[in-house]
Write a protein that holds these residues in place. Structure first.
Motif, mmCIF file in Angstrom:
data_model
loop_
_atom_site.group_PDB
_atom_site.id
_atom_site.type_symbol
_atom_site.label_atom_id
_atom_site.label_comp_id
_atom_site.label_asym_id
_atom_site.label_seq_id
_atom_site.Cartn_x
_atom_site.Cartn_y
_atom_site.Cartn_z
ATOM 1 N N GLU A 80 0.836 -1.202 0.000
ATOM 2 C CA GLU A 80 0.000 0.000 0.000
ATOM 3 C C GLU A 80 0.874 1.257 0.000
ATOM 4 N N ALA A 81 1.931 1.251 0.772
ATOM 5 C CA ALA A 81 2.853 2.390 0.813
ATOM 6 C C ALA A 81 3.621 2.500 -0.506
ATOM 7 N N LEU A 82 4.048 1.374 -1.043
ATOM 8 C CA LEU A 82 4.762 1.363 -2.316
ATOM 9 C C LEU A 82 3.906 1.997 -3.412
ATOM 10 N N ALA A 83 2.645 1.572 -3.512
ATOM 11 C CA ALA A 83 1.747 2.120 -4.526
ATOM 12 C C ALA A 83 1.481 3.603 -4.283
ATOM 13 N N HIS A 120 12.937 12.581 0.404
ATOM 14 C CA HIS A 120 12.510 11.513 -0.509
ATOM 15 C C HIS A 120 13.231 10.215 -0.174
ATOM 16 N N ALA A 121 14.538 10.308 0.000
ATOM 17 C CA ALA A 121 15.319 9.111 0.328
ATOM 18 C C ALA A 121 14.892 8.533 1.672
ATOM 19 N N GLN A 122 14.658 9.398 2.656
ATOM 20 C CA GLN A 122 14.240 8.930 3.978
ATOM 21 C C GLN A 122 12.887 8.224 3.913
ATOM 22 N N MET A 123 11.951 8.791 3.143
ATOM 23 C CA MET A 123 10.625 8.162 3.030
ATOM 24 C C MET A 123 10.714 6.830 2.306
ATOM 25 N N THR A 124 11.542 6.769 1.269
ATOM 26 C CA THR A 124 11.695 5.506 0.540
ATOM 27 C C THR A 124 12.319 4.453 1.446
ATOM 28 N N ARG A 125 13.316 4.846 2.222
ATOM 29 C CA ARG A 125 13.937 3.903 3.156
ATOM 30 C C ARG A 125 12.942 3.455 4.235
ATOM 31 N N ALA A 126 12.101 4.365 4.688
ATOM 32 C CA ALA A 126 11.087 4.001 5.681
ATOM 33 C C ALA A 126 10.119 2.980 5.090
ATOM 34 N N LEU A 127 9.725 3.199 3.865
ATOM 35 C CA LEU A 127 8.845 2.255 3.169
ATOM 36 C C LEU A 127 9.521 0.884 3.069
ATOM 37 N N LEU A 128 10.809 0.881 2.751
ATOM 38 C CA LEU A 128 11.532 -0.383 2.567
ATOM 39 C C LEU A 128 11.744 -1.147 3.862
ATOM 40 N N ARG A 129 11.677 -0.466 4.996
ATOM 41 C CA ARG A 129 11.802 -1.184 6.275
ATOM 42 C C ARG A 129 10.701 -2.230 6.414
ATOM 43 N N GLY A 130 9.565 -1.978 5.800
ATOM 44 C CA GLY A 130 8.475 -2.946 5.814
ATOM 45 C C GLY A 130 8.790 -4.206 5.027
ATOM 46 N N TYR A 131 9.827 -4.157 4.233
ATOM 47 C CA TYR A 131 10.245 -5.325 3.452
ATOM 48 C C TYR A 131 11.482 -6.008 4.050
ATOM 49 N N LEU A 133 14.614 -5.129 4.429
ATOM 50 C CA LEU A 133 15.877 -5.047 3.690
ATOM 51 C C LEU A 133 16.918 -4.335 4.544
ATOM 52 N N THR A 134 18.114 -4.847 4.533
ATOM 53 C CA THR A 134 19.223 -4.213 5.249
ATOM 54 C C THR A 134 20.216 -3.690 4.212
ATOM 55 N N GLU A 135 21.184 -2.940 4.693
ATOM 56 C CA GLU A 135 22.211 -2.411 3.783
ATOM 57 C C GLU A 135 23.164 -3.514 3.351
ATOM 58 N N PRO A 136 23.680 -3.488 2.148
ATOM 59 C CA PRO A 136 23.506 -2.462 1.129
ATOM 60 C C PRO A 136 22.269 -2.664 0.247
ATOM 61 N N ASP A 137 21.495 -3.740 0.531
ATOM 62 C CA ASP A 137 20.332 -4.022 -0.305
ATOM 63 C C ASP A 137 19.289 -2.911 -0.253
ATOM 64 N N GLN A 138 19.179 -2.241 0.878
ATOM 65 C CA GLN A 138 18.220 -1.138 0.964
ATOM 66 C C GLN A 138 18.580 -0.037 -0.035
ATOM 67 N N THR A 139 19.851 0.285 -0.133
ATOM 68 C CA THR A 139 20.290 1.290 -1.106
ATOM 69 C C THR A 139 20.040 0.810 -2.532
ATOM 70 N N HIS A 140 20.302 -0.465 -2.789
ATOM 71 C CA HIS A 140 20.018 -1.018 -4.119
ATOM 72 C C HIS A 140 18.521 -0.871 -4.439
ATOM 73 N N ALA A 141 17.686 -1.144 -3.456
ATOM 74 C CA ALA A 141 16.238 -1.067 -3.658
ATOM 75 C C ALA A 141 15.775 0.380 -3.855
ATOM 76 N N VAL A 142 16.359 1.323 -3.122
ATOM 77 C CA VAL A 142 16.028 2.745 -3.322
ATOM 78 C C VAL A 142 16.323 3.129 -4.767
ATOM 79 N N ARG A 143 17.475 2.725 -5.253
ATOM 80 C CA ARG A 143 17.859 3.044 -6.630
ATOM 81 C C ARG A 143 16.955 2.343 -7.643
#
Length: 195
Positions: A80-83, A120-131, A133-143
């Motif tokens: 829901e957050a992703l969409a 923007h980056a902070q919100m995207t990282r917050a969204l990804l916490r629900g998945y 993901l840890t670093e460096p995968d979180q950065t890969h996912a943001v990109r």
């Protein structure tokens, strides 16, 4: 003497409107002066040059997008957050194509660090916490998300999907479904022999 009523903020907003009308690449101090029916020199007490004006428009666009994203993400998580985040970018680009283009402007590191781009980056990282993901995968996912959102929106705005079925809205939903599936099933890092 500066023309009464002209301020850097007013010129920035007018420049953003002009960008939406004629395209961000066509925004100049001269074009803005014509809009206000003033001499170009009278604007230089508010903006340094066309690059300064474009930077100000980019910062405005980034702030507007961040505010919309924060509102859309409130109380949401996972798919829901992703969409919600994806739709903010797509809707903003459709409503404000020039401003959206401005938000892609390359900023110098100091300006970028002080911009809403950080939000923007902070919100995207917050969204990804629900998945989970840890670093460096979180950065890969943001990109990845930024690339997919921007790539799809840019191609769509440029008419790249206009000559084929299905409707782009259907594809957008499927793209978001695929991203959600990928984020929930993120691949493990490559082993030494694979990398």
């Amino acid at each position: 003497m500066a023309r009464v009523g002209l301020t850097a903020e007013r010129l920035t907003r007018a420049g953003a409107e002009l960008a939406d009308e004629v395209g961000f690449d066509r925004v100049t101090v001269s074009a803005l002066a014509r809009r206000f029916d003033v001499k170009v020199a009278s604007l230089y007490s508010h903006v340094k040059n066309s690059q300064d004006l474009k930077t100000r428009i980019a910062l405005l666009a980034l702030a507007e997008l961040a505010d919309r994203a924060a509102d859309a993400l409130a109380g949401r998580s996972g798919k829901e957050a992703l969409a919600a985040l994806a739709n903010v970018y797509r809707d903003y680009a459709r409503e404000h194509p020039g401003r959206y283009a401005a938000a892609q402007l390359r900023l110098d590191p100091e300006t970028a660090a002080a911009s809403a781009g950080v939000r923007h980056a902070q919100m995207t990282r917050a969204l990804l916490r629900g998945y989970d993901l840890t670093e460096p995968d979180q950065t890969h996912a943001v990109r990845l998300l930024g690339s997919v959102f921007h790539g799809y929106v840019s191609l769509e705005l440029g008419g790249g999907f206009s000559h084929s079925a299905p409707d782009t809205d259907q594809t957008w939903v499927r793209v978001l479904d695929a991203l959600d599936t990928l984020l929930r099933n993120w691949p493990p890092p490559p082993t030494e022999s694979q990398g």
